[in-house]
Design an enzyme around this catalytic site. Structure first.
Site, PDB file in Angstrom:
ATOM      1  N   SER A   1      39.818  39.882  45.702  1.00 48.87           N
ATOM      2  CA  SER A   1      39.564  40.673  44.493  1.00 48.87           C
ATOM      3  C   SER A   1      40.832  41.387  44.042  1.00 48.87           C
ATOM      4  O   SER A   1      41.822  41.461  44.773  1.00 48.87           O
ATOM      5  CB  SER A   1      38.486  41.712  44.778  1.00 48.87           C
ATOM      6  OG  SER A   1      39.026  42.717  45.624  1.00 48.87           O
ATOM      7  N   LYS A   2      40.752  41.919  42.836  1.00 53.46           N
ATOM      8  CA  LYS A   2      41.883  42.676  42.295  1.00 53.46           C
ATOM      9  C   LYS A   2      42.233  43.840  43.225  1.00 53.46           C
ATOM     10  O   LYS A   2      43.392  44.169  43.415  1.00 53.46           O
ATOM     11  CB  LYS A   2      41.517  43.180  40.900  1.00 53.46           C
ATOM     12  CG  LYS A   2      42.520  44.163  40.331  1.00 53.46           C
ATOM     13  CD  LYS A   2      42.308  44.363  38.852  1.00 53.46           C
ATOM     14  CE  LYS A   2      42.732  45.734  38.366  1.00 53.46           C
ATOM     15  NZ  LYS A   2      43.996  46.236  38.839  1.00 53.46           N
TER      16      LYS A   2
END
Ligand code: GLU
Length: 505
Positions: free
Chosen positions: A262-263
């Site tokens: 994920s970011k």
């Protein structure tokens, strides 16, 4: 059969590298089989639409060298390639499903549905609109024809739902995952057309894949649960004979190996999860591989190996090689761990093999930002000396700045360790020996300086360290005598002189 594949993103934000990997695998598969790569924008969910997201995808493809064969920007026989512009088409097809009993009108209001959900929740259950509940809901299956007509005539909002057959085994084949069977009792009557008249992903996706003659659907694993519904839709439309083959790609996992990348993982560990820098409409900035100094070749290479392997030890590939080698047979079922260190390594490797002209151009850009003008030949020689030290484009400056600017500050720790008062008088002498060296080449200069060191009983390392500090400002850099050769006698003398007068012990 000519291969036709599509990448079908929903423009809800910047394209994640996982999405880019899906696009790349589609592209490589198309190229490998002499097929067509289509970009279709799935933007029917107006509530999630983010301005700029579509342009971002197109710019990413341009940067990576992924060429679109059919799509909004290049045209093609199935225009438009943006689903929001195809609403009429979906309405026509959903009518077909309503007419043959595979779909029905549902007039249940959001409030009713919410109430049922809450009620079920209170009893520890979940409400599903399916074979077990549909006959107690307000829909065209439970009302007389006359009421249906009245509601429609009154423009009462409705959705169209798919009527999942009861208790049937849906058989599916996935190129990567093999044979899968799912019982329809686990599926719900998904909405096909929302009350705003626009289709949901499932309907639009299947209709377009059919109309656009898609032969292989290659997409992320997160869409696997939708596959039974899609297969039933193909059946309902009578399109089973021409149904595409499916391949669901493994997830890209966090560096720790568990969970989807994920970011947040990138922010935490300092690496980008987006190909290009992105500024959200709210002003939030996400870093990108391009702006972080990655080469597109490296990004393509590292993504290709996330979930696919060539079956050999080879790790470095060009896009052309990948287009020849890629196939779905070598895509693994299990998730692919993302390793930021390995990403760095790929970039380092590609910086060693990319064209020198490209690096010169990049170097000129960095110099220009600093108002420095230099001859191409000189830049090219600098590159020969520092290339193996490059990990990112910006390292051109980090590793090579002293070839273009005199050090005016000297790294204090290095000064403390390497600048000896008793050396100072020798350094002035050494400067003149260097300037007089003939031919003015690294080897000759080294021999001349070494002779002086020996005659005066000095240590080679001690002198070399001090010289480097005077010329570079630091303890870093490539071979000292190559630096001297490139800087030239006059410049070297000036730098040594400056250091003698400015380094304070
Ligand atoms: N619009 C879907 C997405 O955003 C496409 C999934 C598919 O390829 O079928 O990923």
């Amino acid at each position: 059969m000519t291969v036709r594949v599509r990448f079908a993103p929903s423009p809800t934000g910047p394209l994640h590298i996982g999405g880019l990997r899906t696009a790349l695998f589609n592209y490589l598969f198309a190229r490998k089989h002499g097929g067509t790569f289509i970009l279709r924008i799935e933007d029917t969910d107006q509530t999630r639409f983010v301005p700029g997201a579509e342009e971002y995808i197109i710019e990413t493809f341009r940067w990576c060298g992924i060429k679109i064969d059919e799509g909004q920007t290049v045209g093609g026989p199935h225009e438009p390639y943006r689903q929001s512009e195809r609403a009429e088409i979906y309405r026509k097809y959903v009518q077909q499903l309503i007419d043959n009993g595979w779909a029905y009108y549902a007039f249940d209001t959001p409030e009713t549905l919410e109430e049922l959900r809450k009620e079920a929740e209170a009893n520890g259950k979940t409400f599903t609109y399916d074979a077990s509940t549909r006959m107690s809901m307000k829909n065209s299956l439970t009302m007389p024809q006359s009421e249906l007509q009245r509601l429609i005539a009154d423009s009462t909002p409705y959705a169209v739902r798919f009527k999942i057959p009861q208790n049937r085994e849906v058989e599916m084949n996935d190129i990567i995952r093999g044979h899968i069977t799912v019982n329809t009792s686990t599926l719900d009557d998904k909405i096909l057309i929302k009350s705003d008249g626009l289709p949901t992903y499932h309907l639009a996706n299947v209709v377009d894949d059919h109309l656009m003659g898609i032969t292989h659907v290659i997409r992320g694993e997160e869409w696997l649960p939708s596959l039974p519904l899609h297969i039933l839709l193909y059946e309902a439309f009578g399109w089973l004979d021409s149904m595409p083959q499916f391949a669901h790609l493994p997830l890209i996992l966090k560096p720790e190996g568990k969970g989807k990348l994920s970011k947040r993982d990138g922010d935490k560990a300092g690496f980008p999860v987006f190909p290009l820098r992105w500024v959200s409409p709210e002003g939030e900035v996400s870093r990108g591989y391009r702006e972080d100094g990655y080469l597109p070749q490296a990004v393509v290479n590292l993504l290709a190996l996330l979930g696919w392997n060539p079956g050999t030890e080879q790790e470095l590939f060009t896009m052309d090689e990948l287009c020849q080698l890629f196939d779905l047979e070598r895509v693994s079922k299990s998730g692919a761990r993302f390793d930021p260190e390995k990403a760095r390594w790929f970039n380092h490797q590609h910086l060693q093999i990319c064209s020198k002209d490209f690096l010169v151009v990049e170097f000129v850009k960095l110099l220009k930002e600093r108002d420095i003008v230099a001859r191409t030949e000189y830049i090219s020689k600098v590159l020969d000396l520092i290339r193996d030290r490059l990990y990112f484009i910006q390292d051109l400056w980090e590793q090579g700045h002293f070839f273009f600017e005199r050090p005016v500050e000297f790294e204090p720790k290095t000064v403390q360790k390497r600048w000896k008062a008793e050396l100072v008088s020798h350094l002035a002498k050494i400067a003149s020996i260097i300037a007089a060296s003939k031919p003015f080449e690294a080897q000759q200069i080294k021999a001349d300086v070494s002779a002086y060191i020996e005659q005066n009983g000095l240590g080679f390392g001690v002198v070399a360290n001090a010289l480097r500090l005077a010329l570079v400002g630091d303890a870093k850099g490539p071979d000292l005598f190559s630096i001297i050769e490139l800087l030239g006698g006059e410049e070297v003398t000036a730098r040594i002189d400056f250091a003698i007068h400015n380094i304070k012990l």
